[in-house]
Design a protein around this motif. Structure first.
Motif, mmCIF file in Angstrom:
data_model
loop_
_atom_site.group_PDB
_atom_site.id
_atom_site.type_symbol
_atom_site.label_atom_id
_atom_site.label_comp_id
_atom_site.label_asym_id
_atom_site.label_seq_id
_atom_site.Cartn_x
_atom_site.Cartn_y
_atom_site.Cartn_z
ATOM 1 N N SER A 126 36.271 45.186 39.306
ATOM 2 C CA SER A 126 37.250 46.128 39.840
ATOM 3 C C SER A 126 36.587 47.064 40.842
ATOM 4 O O SER A 126 35.378 47.298 40.777
ATOM 5 C CB SER A 126 37.866 46.949 38.707
ATOM 6 N N HIS A 135 39.012 37.061 30.729
ATOM 7 C CA HIS A 135 39.456 38.036 31.722
ATOM 8 C C HIS A 135 38.446 39.145 31.990
ATOM 9 O O HIS A 135 38.619 39.924 32.926
ATOM 10 C CB HIS A 135 40.782 38.668 31.283
ATOM 11 N N GLU A 160 46.958 40.704 33.580
ATOM 12 C CA GLU A 160 46.591 39.378 34.076
ATOM 13 C C GLU A 160 46.268 39.424 35.574
ATOM 14 O O GLU A 160 45.470 38.633 36.069
ATOM 15 C CB GLU A 160 47.734 38.377 33.843
ATOM 16 N N HIS A 161 46.900 40.351 36.281
ATOM 17 C CA HIS A 161 46.732 40.411 37.740
ATOM 18 C C HIS A 161 45.662 41.426 38.148
ATOM 19 O O HIS A 161 44.667 41.071 38.786
ATOM 20 C CB HIS A 161 48.070 40.771 38.384
ATOM 21 N N GLN A 162 45.822 42.686 37.768
ATOM 22 C CA GLN A 162 44.893 43.732 38.194
ATOM 23 C C GLN A 162 43.688 43.862 37.280
ATOM 24 O O GLN A 162 42.688 44.474 37.669
ATOM 25 C CB GLN A 162 45.615 45.081 38.260
ATOM 26 N N GLY A 163 43.748 43.321 36.080
ATOM 27 C CA GLY A 163 42.619 43.390 35.173
ATOM 28 C C GLY A 163 42.789 44.444 34.093
ATOM 29 O O GLY A 163 43.627 45.341 34.181
ATOM 30 N N TYR A 179 42.784 35.874 43.523
ATOM 31 C CA TYR A 179 43.597 36.444 42.456
ATOM 32 C C TYR A 179 43.117 37.854 42.123
ATOM 33 O O TYR A 179 41.977 38.223 42.385
ATOM 34 C CB TYR A 179 43.598 35.554 41.216
ATOM 35 N N GLY A 180 44.023 38.635 41.552
ATOM 36 C CA GLY A 180 43.671 39.995 41.164
ATOM 37 C C GLY A 180 43.635 40.924 42.358
ATOM 38 O O GLY A 180 44.335 40.747 43.354
ATOM 39 N N PRO A 203 36.418 36.762 37.457
ATOM 40 C CA PRO A 203 37.037 37.833 38.252
ATOM 41 C C PRO A 203 36.011 38.620 39.057
ATOM 42 O O PRO A 203 34.859 38.773 38.644
ATOM 43 C CB PRO A 203 37.691 38.727 37.190
ATOM 44 N N GLY A 239 36.661 36.052 41.864
ATOM 45 C CA GLY A 239 38.047 36.408 42.128
ATOM 46 C C GLY A 239 38.801 35.393 42.959
ATOM 47 O O GLY A 239 39.847 35.708 43.521
ATOM 48 N N SER A 276 48.332 34.785 42.339
ATOM 49 C CA SER A 276 47.432 35.237 41.275
ATOM 50 C C SER A 276 47.874 34.731 39.918
ATOM 51 O O SER A 276 47.064 34.244 39.117
ATOM 52 C CB SER A 276 47.376 36.768 41.280
ATOM 53 N N GLY A 281 35.373 40.563 33.528
ATOM 54 C CA GLY A 281 34.503 40.166 34.629
ATOM 55 C C GLY A 281 33.038 40.081 34.262
ATOM 56 O O GLY A 281 32.262 39.399 34.937
#
Length: 659
Positions: free
Chosen positions: A292, A263, A346-349, A188-189, A289, A216, A159, A265
């Motif tokens: 979520s 970043h 950066e990873h999970q949002g 990613y994410g 992305p 994503g 990611s 979405g």
């Protein structure tokens, strides 16, 4: 494009075995399920722990719930293909992750020294995964299964290396991990939604080469026409080429600014970055992305039939990472803070995904029924403990927003900060039969509580009185304003206000409790002078931190990009960075001033910054003293703080502080 709910059935299959059955890791376990083969093989650098805090287990359970036959190969021997082929060739694809950590972070300290342990391995033994594990596993899988089996890489290592990135361990800019790994797709994410869409489309007969538009995901193609960008809903941002940013640090900083604005979405555009020339040329394409998970989706993911134990093949061996979270409950994902040094956003949002109150309570009830449960829930939290149910309250503002942080430099007017629901959650969770103590072990963002005029003070009082295990973790990180600004952390006045509240509420509760502040040394913006000022602050308050995080640049974080380029991507202005290892050791020693072993480094730092003059030495408490007979010096340390004895001597508060 049709998107399936996270656990919607993909095809008609017999229901999976009961909740006490692990995903298969050996041929006998595959046969025990009545299967002749797998649809998806997952390869991970971690031990197989069937728990919702371990990524491979989550992805495996999500795919299983959708009707796919899934097996796991954990920590394979990377010197041979033997482990990778033991479950056979999967029908759809193989998924690869280095594990819960980037393998280089897992292996090396901030001073690039090999670590002696691995919390995600039975017995904590180091060396069970290779450096750059994602790339090594993917290449080995290609060797094992040939060119036609789709390989999908994911997890935090993939990611945060989805585009060109600065790599601290090689001390240079590396290409997207898609290039050296040869993988077909990168997720990613938060990967549940993308991986289900990939599985669904491959199962329906699509070729992996046609999966170019899955949110994503990222891919690398030799011809940009293969990415089929024409007619897509989102526009395209062409990033500076890999070859450009490897030689021009200003261009690298501009590249960093561009991708850090993409970043959200709802408005993120497609990123395209050229890599290589001639026959080796590739275009790395990063799709926007994936949204979520909703509350309902996150609830279903959290309540899948995890065994919540390590696989029995480990013979009950101690796995440190499992013991740390065994009695904890994750109530949210994502982080709206966007701290410069942290990879979570950066990873999970940036958007917070929160579980429902009912789901959290059900999980605690499940834990409380276990025979080994002793009555203590060690943590109810997430990336930030008190961001549960916090979100943007304006759909219009969110759709247009490109802020990298919802809380810095100030809390956004549209960001929900009400802590009232979280107070209610704590009360209901604590009331579960069998629960004696319910603690918050995740870090608390105190500036959010201070921004909540309605329930912020009540939250802090409730937290301190009822949910502190004796120590409360907070992360001021530094005390010098220029450094805090680079970090995107609140001013030290905010921490001091919280500290006073903590002491007052602790005293009112009649408890002995400690505040555990975390600090970072050698962060961009911090020279030796700022490190000395931080030491003086710690001395004035008689804080002697035992654990100090020396800044380690990790891929794709803003601070790492500043570290490499020397410029702040958002302003273009130069920023001081500490690259010299000896100075890094000095800065860390200054923060750990209470350790006598650090005296030589502290003394050297104080002489370099003019705190120690000729004829002066370090006396008790690491304070400058004049040697007998030496000429008086006008230089010296900052005066000891004039606060109460309790304030000077540390974190003890309350009526029992003398014990």
């Amino acid at each position: 494009m049709t998107r399936l709910p996270v656990v919607q059935q993909a095809r008609a299959r017999p229901p999976p075995p009961g909740p006490e059955v692990f995903l298969p890791t050996a041929p006998a376990e595959v046969r025990a399920r009545g299967w002749t083969g797998l649809d998806v093989l997952l390869v991970t650098g971690d031990a197989y722990v069937d728990h919702p805090s371990f990524g491979a287990a989550v992805i495996g359970r999500v795919l299983e719930a959708a009707g796919y036959r899934v097996g796991i190969v954990a920590q394979p021997d990377w010197r041979t293909t033997k482990d990778l082929v033991r479950l056979g060739r999967p029908n759809l694809f193989v998924g690869v992750t280095s594990g819960a950590m980037d393998s280089m972070v897992n292996h090396y300290t901030a001073h690039k020294r090999p670590r002696s342990d691995d919390a995600y391995t039975p017995g904590g033994v180091a060396g069970r995964r290779p450096d750059r594990a994602t790339t090594v596993y993917a290449r080995l899988l290609r060797e094992a299964f040939g060119p036609t089996l789709p390989i999908v890489i994911g997890g935090i290592e993939a990611s945060l290396r989805r585009i060109a990135h600065y790599d601290y361990w090689d001390d240079r800019v590396l290409p997207s991990v898609l290039v050296p790994s040869g993988a077909d797709l990168l997720v990613y994410g938060q990967g549940e939604k993308p991986i289900l869409e990939i599985a669904r489309r491959l199962a329906s007969g699509e070729d992996i080469c046609g999966l170019v538009d899955v949110p994503g995901t990222a891919l690398a193609v030799p011809d940009l026409a293969m990415a089929m960008l024409e007619g897509r809903e989102r526009g395209v941002v062409e990033l500076p080429a890999y070859e450009e940013i490897t030689v021009d640090k200003r261009r690298f900083a501009e590249f960093s600014r561009l991708y850090h604005l993409e970043h959200n979405g709802e408005n993120a555009r497609i990123l395209v970055q050229p890599h290589g020339r001639g026959e080796k040329a590739r275009f790395v394409v990063v799709n926007p992305p994936m949204p979520s998970p909703t509350t309902e989706e996150l609830d279903r993911i959290a309540e899948l039939p995890y065994v919540r134990e390590a696989h029995p093949s480990y013979g009950g061996a101690h796995i440190p990472a499992l013991e740390q979270i065994r009695w904890s409950v994750q109530i949210l994902r994502g982080c709206a803070a966007g701290c410069a040094f942290c990879c979570i956003t950066e990873h999970q949002g940036r958007d917070i995904a929160s579980r429902s109150e009912a789901s959290v309570v059900r999980e605690i009830e499940t834990l409380a029924r276990k025979e080994s449960f002793k009555g203590t829930i060690t943590d109810v939290g997430g990336a930030t403990a008190n961001m549960w149910q916090m979100r943007c309250t304006s759909e219009e503002a969110h759709a247009a927003c490109r802020r990298p942080s919802c809380v810095f430099p100030t809390v956004c007017q549209f960001f929900e900060t009400d802590h009232g629901p979280l107070i209610d959650l704590y009360a209901k969770a604590k009331a579960v039969k069998g629960v004696k103590h319910l603690f918050v072990g995740s870090g608390v963002r105190y500036d959010l509580a201070q921004a909540d005029e309605k329930n912020g003070a009540r939250y802090l009082k409730t937290l301190v009185a009822n949910h502190v295990s004796g120590q409360l973790k907070v992360a001021p990180e530094h005390v010098c304003e220029p450094v805090l600004k680079v970090m995107k952390k609140p001013a030290v006045a905010s921490f001091e206000r919280f500290r006073r509240d903590f002491e007052r509420y602790t005293k009112e509760a009649g408890k002995e409790q400690y505040l555990v502040p975390y600090f970072i040394s050698s962060h961009p913006g911090s020279s030796l002078e700022e490190a000395v000022q931080l030491m003086e602050y710690l001395q004035d308050n008689r804080w002697k931190p035992q654990q100090v995080q020396d800044f380690m640049p990790t891929p794709m974080t803003l601070a790492s990009d500043i570290y490499w380029s020397g410029y702040h991507p958002m302003t273009g202005k130069p920023v001081h960075v500490t690259r010299d290892m000896e100075e890094k050791r000095m800065q860390k020693a200054l923060l750990r001033w209470g350790d006598p072993k650090n005296r030589p480094l502290v003394e050297k730092a104080l002489r370099k910054t003019g705190r120690l003059k000729p004829g002066e030495w370090l006396g008790p408490g690491m304070r400058p003293r004049r040697k007998p007979g030496a000429s008086p010096s006008t230089a010296g340390a900052a005066p000891v703080g004039s606060g109460s004895r309790e304030q000077r001597e540390g974190r003890r508060t309350g009526p029992h502080r003398g014990r």
